[in-house]
Design a protein around this motif. Structure first.
Motif, short mmCIF file in Angstrom:
data_model
loop_
_atom_site.label_atom_id
_atom_site.label_comp_id
_atom_site.label_asym_id
_atom_site.label_seq_id
_atom_site.Cartn_x
_atom_site.Cartn_y
_atom_site.Cartn_z
N ASN A 1 8.36 7.80 -4.80
CA ASN A 1 8.50 7.32 -3.42
C ASN A 1 9.04 5.89 -3.39
O ASN A 1 8.66 5.07 -2.56
N GLY A 2 9.96 5.60 -4.33
CA GLY A 2 10.62 4.32 -4.33
C GLY A 2 9.81 3.18 -4.90
O GLY A 2 10.24 2.02 -4.82
N ARG A 3 8.66 3.44 -5.51
CA ARG A 3 7.79 2.38 -6.03
C ARG A 3 7.63 2.52 -7.54
O ARG A 3 7.37 3.61 -8.04
N LEU A 4 7.75 1.41 -8.25
CA LEU A 4 7.50 1.40 -9.69
C LEU A 4 6.04 1.71 -9.95
O LEU A 4 5.15 1.06 -9.41
N ARG A 5 5.77 2.73 -10.80
CA ARG A 5 4.40 3.17 -11.04
C ARG A 5 3.95 2.97 -12.49
O ARG A 5 2.84 2.52 -12.73
N VAL A 6 4.80 3.37 -13.43
CA VAL A 6 4.41 3.37 -14.84
C VAL A 6 5.59 2.92 -15.69
O VAL A 6 6.74 3.26 -15.41
N VAL A 7 5.29 2.15 -16.74
CA VAL A 7 6.30 1.72 -17.70
C VAL A 7 5.81 2.07 -19.11
O VAL A 7 4.63 1.92 -19.42
N LEU A 8 6.73 2.54 -19.95
CA LEU A 8 6.44 2.81 -21.36
C LEU A 8 7.27 1.87 -22.22
O LEU A 8 8.51 1.83 -22.09
N ARG A 9 6.59 1.12 -23.08
CA ARG A 9 7.27 0.28 -24.06
C ARG A 9 7.08 0.89 -25.44
O ARG A 9 5.99 1.36 -25.77
N PHE A 10 8.14 0.90 -26.26
CA PHE A 10 8.12 1.56 -27.57
C PHE A 10 8.27 0.55 -28.69
O PHE A 10 8.95 -0.47 -28.55
N THR A 11 7.66 0.86 -29.82
CA THR A 11 7.96 0.19 -31.08
C THR A 11 8.42 1.26 -32.07
O THR A 11 8.04 2.44 -31.96
N PHE A 12 9.26 0.84 -33.03
CA PHE A 12 9.90 1.80 -33.92
C PHE A 12 9.73 1.39 -35.38
O PHE A 12 9.66 0.20 -35.72
N ALA A 13 9.71 2.39 -36.26
CA ALA A 13 9.77 2.16 -37.69
C ALA A 13 11.23 1.97 -38.11
O ALA A 13 12.16 2.19 -37.33
N ASP A 14 11.43 1.56 -39.35
CA ASP A 14 12.79 1.33 -39.84
C ASP A 14 13.63 2.60 -39.81
O ASP A 14 14.86 2.54 -39.71
N GLU B 1 0.85 -1.19 0.00
CA GLU B 1 0.00 0.00 0.00
C GLU B 1 0.87 1.22 0.00
O GLU B 1 2.03 1.19 0.40
N ASP B 2 0.35 2.33 -0.47
CA ASP B 2 1.12 3.56 -0.55
C ASP B 2 1.31 4.17 0.83
O ASP B 2 0.40 4.16 1.65
N PRO B 3 2.50 4.74 1.09
CA PRO B 3 2.70 5.41 2.37
C PRO B 3 1.90 6.70 2.43
O PRO B 3 1.72 7.37 1.42
N LEU B 4 1.40 7.03 3.61
CA LEU B 4 0.67 8.29 3.78
C LEU B 4 1.66 9.44 3.68
O LEU B 4 2.67 9.46 4.36
N ASP B 5 1.38 10.39 2.82
CA ASP B 5 2.30 11.51 2.61
C ASP B 5 1.49 12.78 2.43
O ASP B 5 1.25 13.24 1.33
N ASP B 6 1.01 13.31 3.54
CA ASP B 6 0.19 14.52 3.46
C ASP B 6 0.94 15.74 3.97
O ASP B 6 0.37 16.80 4.17
N LEU C 1 17.23 3.35 -9.04
CA LEU C 1 16.20 3.25 -8.01
C LEU C 1 15.01 2.42 -8.49
O LEU C 1 14.42 1.65 -7.73
N ILE C 2 14.67 2.56 -9.77
CA ILE C 2 13.55 1.80 -10.31
C ILE C 2 13.88 0.31 -10.33
O ILE C 2 13.07 -0.54 -9.95
N VAL C 3 15.08 -0.02 -10.80
CA VAL C 3 15.49 -1.44 -10.82
C VAL C 3 15.53 -1.99 -9.40
O VAL C 3 15.11 -3.13 -9.15
N MET C 4 16.00 -1.18 -8.46
CA MET C 4 16.08 -1.64 -7.07
C MET C 4 14.71 -2.01 -6.53
O MET C 4 14.57 -2.92 -5.72
N ASP C 5 13.67 -1.32 -7.01
CA ASP C 5 12.32 -1.61 -6.53
C ASP C 5 11.85 -2.99 -6.98
O ASP C 5 10.90 -3.52 -6.41
#
Length: 297
Positions: free
Chosen positions: A259-272, A79-84, A117-121
Motif C-alpha cells: 500500500n505504498g509504504r516501506l514495511r520490511v528490508v533485508l540486508r545480506f552478507t556473503f561468503a567469498d 498510520e495505516d489506511p483502513l482497508d477492509d 515505488l519503494i524508493v518513492m516512499d
C-alpha cells in the motif's frame, strides 16, 4: 449550469486512465489512488471551469493537489489506511469508479516497478510530486511550482534530488554482479516457493536475524542453518510479491512495500564464494527510518 456535471464527468472519464496513473505513481497505493480520484472528481464537479482552456491539464493539477494533501496527511498521521474491502464511495461517485483489487495492485506495482515505488516512499511529498509530474508525465516545472508554492528553480532542485535517490550510487564492490545475481535469485525463489533453489543460495552456516516487528514476536529472533532459514524465507512468499531489489546503505538488498509504504528490508552478507552467510530482516519503524534506501542505476 445545466449539463456541466455531465460534460465534466465525460471529460474526467476520458482522462481517468492517465489521472489514475499519475495518482498511483504519486501515492503508490491503489486504494488511496481511487480515493484521490474520487476526491478530485467531487472538486471538479463543484468548480467553475468556464475559464479553463486546458481541461486535461487542469484535471491533472486537481488530482496532483489532492495527492499532495494525502501525502502530507500520511506523513503527519503515520498510520495505516483502513482497508477492509468496504465500499465507502458516496452516491455521487464518478461513473466507472472501482474499489481496489489486490490482484490489480500487484499488477500495477509490477508495471511501475516495485523498487521504484519503494524508493518513492522514502521521498518527501514535494520531492515525490516534482519527480513524478516532471520526469514521468512531462509537466512543466512552472506548473509544478505553482502547486507547491515554490519557485521553478526550487522545484527543479526537488526533482533533481529525487532523481539521484531513484538512480542510486552503489558502494564500491568488485563482487557486485555476482551478488546481484544471488539477490535476484533469492527473490525469485521466494516468490516462486522454490525451496531447493533457495537452499542452493545459502551458506551452510547461514544465520537469519529478524527484529521483533517482523513476525511479530516478543523479541528479536535468530535462525541458523540452511533448511531452517529457507523455511523461514518461504513464509514470506506473500510479502515477496511487493518486494524489489534496491540499495540499502549502498549495498544490494531487498525491500518490501505494501500500500505504498516501506514495511520490511533485508540486508545480506556473503561468503567469498558468493553464498549468503547472513540475512538481517528489519521491520521496526525506528530501524527502517535510519536506512538509506535508493534505486539501482
Amino acid at each position: 449550469m445545466p449539463g456541466r456535471s455531465d460534460a465534466m464527468a465525460e471529460r474526467f472519464e476520458q482522462d481517468r486512465p492517465r489521472l489514475r496513473a499519475v495518482a498511483y505513481r504519486i501515492l503508490g497505493s491503489l486504494g488511496e489512488t481511487d480515493d484521490a480520484l474520487q476526491d478530485a472528481w467531487l472538486r471538479a464537479d463543484r468548480a467553475d471551469t468556464s475559464g479553463v482552456e486546458n481541461p486535461s491539464g487542469w484535471l491533472t493539477t486537481v488530482v496532483a493537489r489532492v495527492c499532495l494533501n494525502m501525502l502530507r496527511a500520511r506523513d503527519t498521521r503515520r498510520e495505516d489506511p483502513l482497508d477492509d474491502g468496504t465500499d465507502r464511495r458516496p452516491a455521487t461517485a464518478l461513473p466507472g469508479a472501482r474499489t481496489a483489487d489486490p490482484a490489480e495492485e500487484v499488477q500495477l506495482a509490477d508495471e511501475v516497478g516495485i523498487a521504484l515505488l519503494i524508493v518513492m516512499d522514502t521521498l518527501g511529498p514535494a520531492e515525490r510530486l516534482a519527480f513524478v509530474l516532471h520526469d514521468m508525465f512531462d509537466v512543466p516545472f512552472d506548473d509544478i511550482a505553482a502547486m507547491l508554492d515554490k519557485t521553478p528553480a526550487a522545484t527543479r532542485q526537488l526533482a533533481s534530488r529525487a532523481r539521484r535517490r531513484v538512480r542510486g550510487v552503489p558502494a564500491p564492490d568488485a563482487d557486485a554482479p555476482r551478488r546481484r545475481r544471488a539477490v535476484d535469485a533469492y527473490l525469485a525463489a521466494t516468490r516462486g516457493g522454490d525451496f531447493d533453489a533457495l537452499v542452493a543460495l545459502l551458506h551452510p552456516d547461514v544465520v537469519l536475524r529478524a527484529d521483533a516487528a517482523v513476525v511479530p514476536t516478543p523479541g528479536p529472533i535468530e535462525i541458523t542453518g540452511v533448511e531452517p532459514v529457507a523455511r523461514g524465507a518461504m513464509a514470506s512468499m506473500a510479502r515477496a510479491r511487493f518486494t524489489g531489489v534496491l540499495l540499502v546503505d549502498g549495498r544490494l538488498g531487498l525491500a518490501m512495500a505494501e500500500n505504498g509504504r516501506l514495511r520490511v528490508v533485508l540486508r545480506f552478507t556473503f561468503a567469498d564464494d558468493g553464498l549468503i552467510t547472513g540475512i538481517d530482516v528489519i521491520a521496526e519503524p525506528g530501524r527502517l527510518s535510519t536506512l538509506d534506501i535508493s534505486g539501482i542505476g
